[in-house]
Design a protein around this motif. Structure first.
Motif, PDB file in Angstrom:
ATOM      1  N   UNK A 269       9.277  57.608  36.143  1.00 33.13           N
ATOM      2  CA  UNK A 269       8.932  56.575  35.131  1.00 33.13           C
ATOM      3  C   UNK A 269       8.344  56.566  33.783  1.00 33.13           C
ATOM      4  N   UNK A 270       9.186  57.301  33.081  1.00 29.74           N
ATOM      5  CA  UNK A 270       8.405  57.808  31.837  1.00 29.74           C
ATOM      6  C   UNK A 270       9.321  57.823  31.434  1.00 29.74           C
ATOM      7  N   UNK A 271       9.501  57.133  29.702  1.00 28.64           N
ATOM      8  CA  UNK A 271      10.434  56.991  29.179  1.00 28.64           C
ATOM      9  C   UNK A 271      10.400  57.467  27.565  1.00 28.64           C
ATOM     10  N   UNK A 272      10.680  59.311  27.226  1.00 29.45           N
ATOM     11  CA  UNK A 272      10.164  60.153  26.264  1.00 29.45           C
ATOM     12  C   UNK A 272      10.944  59.696  24.621  1.00 29.45           C
ATOM     13  N   UNK A 273      10.888  59.134  23.954  1.00 26.50           N
ATOM     14  CA  UNK A 273      11.252  58.834  22.655  1.00 26.50           C
ATOM     15  C   UNK A 273      11.345  60.341  21.309  1.00 26.50           C
TER      16      UNK A 273
END
Length: 269
Positions: A258-262
């Motif tokens: 549940x983590x989105x890395x930019x």
């Protein structure tokens, strides 16, 4: 001193400055700062014409700015280019990095896109998903679906950064509505600069049910809507072609997702 005498003195001083050749005054202003130049441009139309000139603002831009930023006919002056680079990062190196300027100092800022990072299991669709989202500056971001081995590594050569500058590195990311496994879970962040020892820091991606105001180990929200997590600081002396390596790591057998890395941003402290 009465008001009349004060006014005459100011007028005389202004006349003295106007007597200077514009090139000489531009050289003086270019030895100040971008903020000072903007302030001086408000003094009078004469000061505005000199303080806003290309002769001044070329000194505030990096010496290699022409190699980093594609020429654009829409940018009418170097001052406008400077301000644009402060507010609107440009993509470089095939969209794997972004480049911008720190508004007050003119120092270089970079963000390493998720595609420019080494993410453990990042190419395995079962664990990570690569998507396009409208509020990211990059074509793709990496969404963590499920892993127990959470590790992200980034690297940039120090010659790209401004010399004699204190920098900080930040993980830029978002949490999904279904984030799990990160609640108050310590993450190890390491910064390694060529020729120096490791700088280690314990941070947290998710403050689950905790009051963490003013606790810099936890993320804060940025103006662009993403979260950023302070990974640590370092001093780039410059003058050598070294490496800056950044590592974020957690492995404890607990499943996470549940983590989105930019990306990882590196900007002056």
């Amino acid at each position: 001193m009465n008001a009349g005498t004060s006014g005459q003195r100011i007028e005389t001083e202004m006349l003295d400055f106007r007597a200077l050749p514009a090139g000489c005054l531009a050289g003086i202003i270019s030895l100040t700062s971008p903020l000072d130049a903007c302030r001086l441009s408000l003094v009078s139309p004469f000061f505005n014409s000199v303080a806003s000139s290309d002769a001044v603002w070329v000194k505030f831009l990096p010496a290699d700015y022409q190699n980093l930023v594609p020429a654009s006919p829409s940018v009418s002056s170097l001052k406008n280019l400077y301000l644009s680079l402060c507010d609107h990062p440009v993509l470089i190196e095939d969209g794997k990095k972004s480049f911008s300027l720190h508004k007050r100092s003119g120092k270089k800022c970079y963000m390493l896109a998720a595609r420019d990072l080494t993410i453990t299991w990042g190419d395995t669709p079962r664990y990570w998903s690569w998507n396009s989202v409208p509020d990211s500056r990059f074509p793709e971001v990496a969404e963590l679906l499920v892993v127990c081995w959470f590790e992200i590594n980034g690297m940039i050569t120090t010659c790209k950064l401004s010399s004699m500058t204190h920098y900080k590195a930040y993980l830029v990311f978002k949490l999904t509505a279904t984030v799990y496994g990160f609640g108050n879970e310590p993450i190890e962040a390491t910064i390694q600069l060529s020729g120096t020892g490791d700088l280690q820091r314990t941070v947290f991606l998710h403050a689950e049910g905790e009051d963490v105001q003013n606790d810099h180990r936890y993320p804060i929200e940025r103006e662009d809507g993403w979260l950023e997590l302070d990974l640590g600081e370092f001093f780039n002396e410059g003058g050598q072609d070294g490496k800056l390596e950044i590592r974020i790591f957690r492995f404890n057998g607990r499943w996470k997702g549940g983590v989105i890395i930019e990306g990882i941003e590196i900007r002056p402290n």
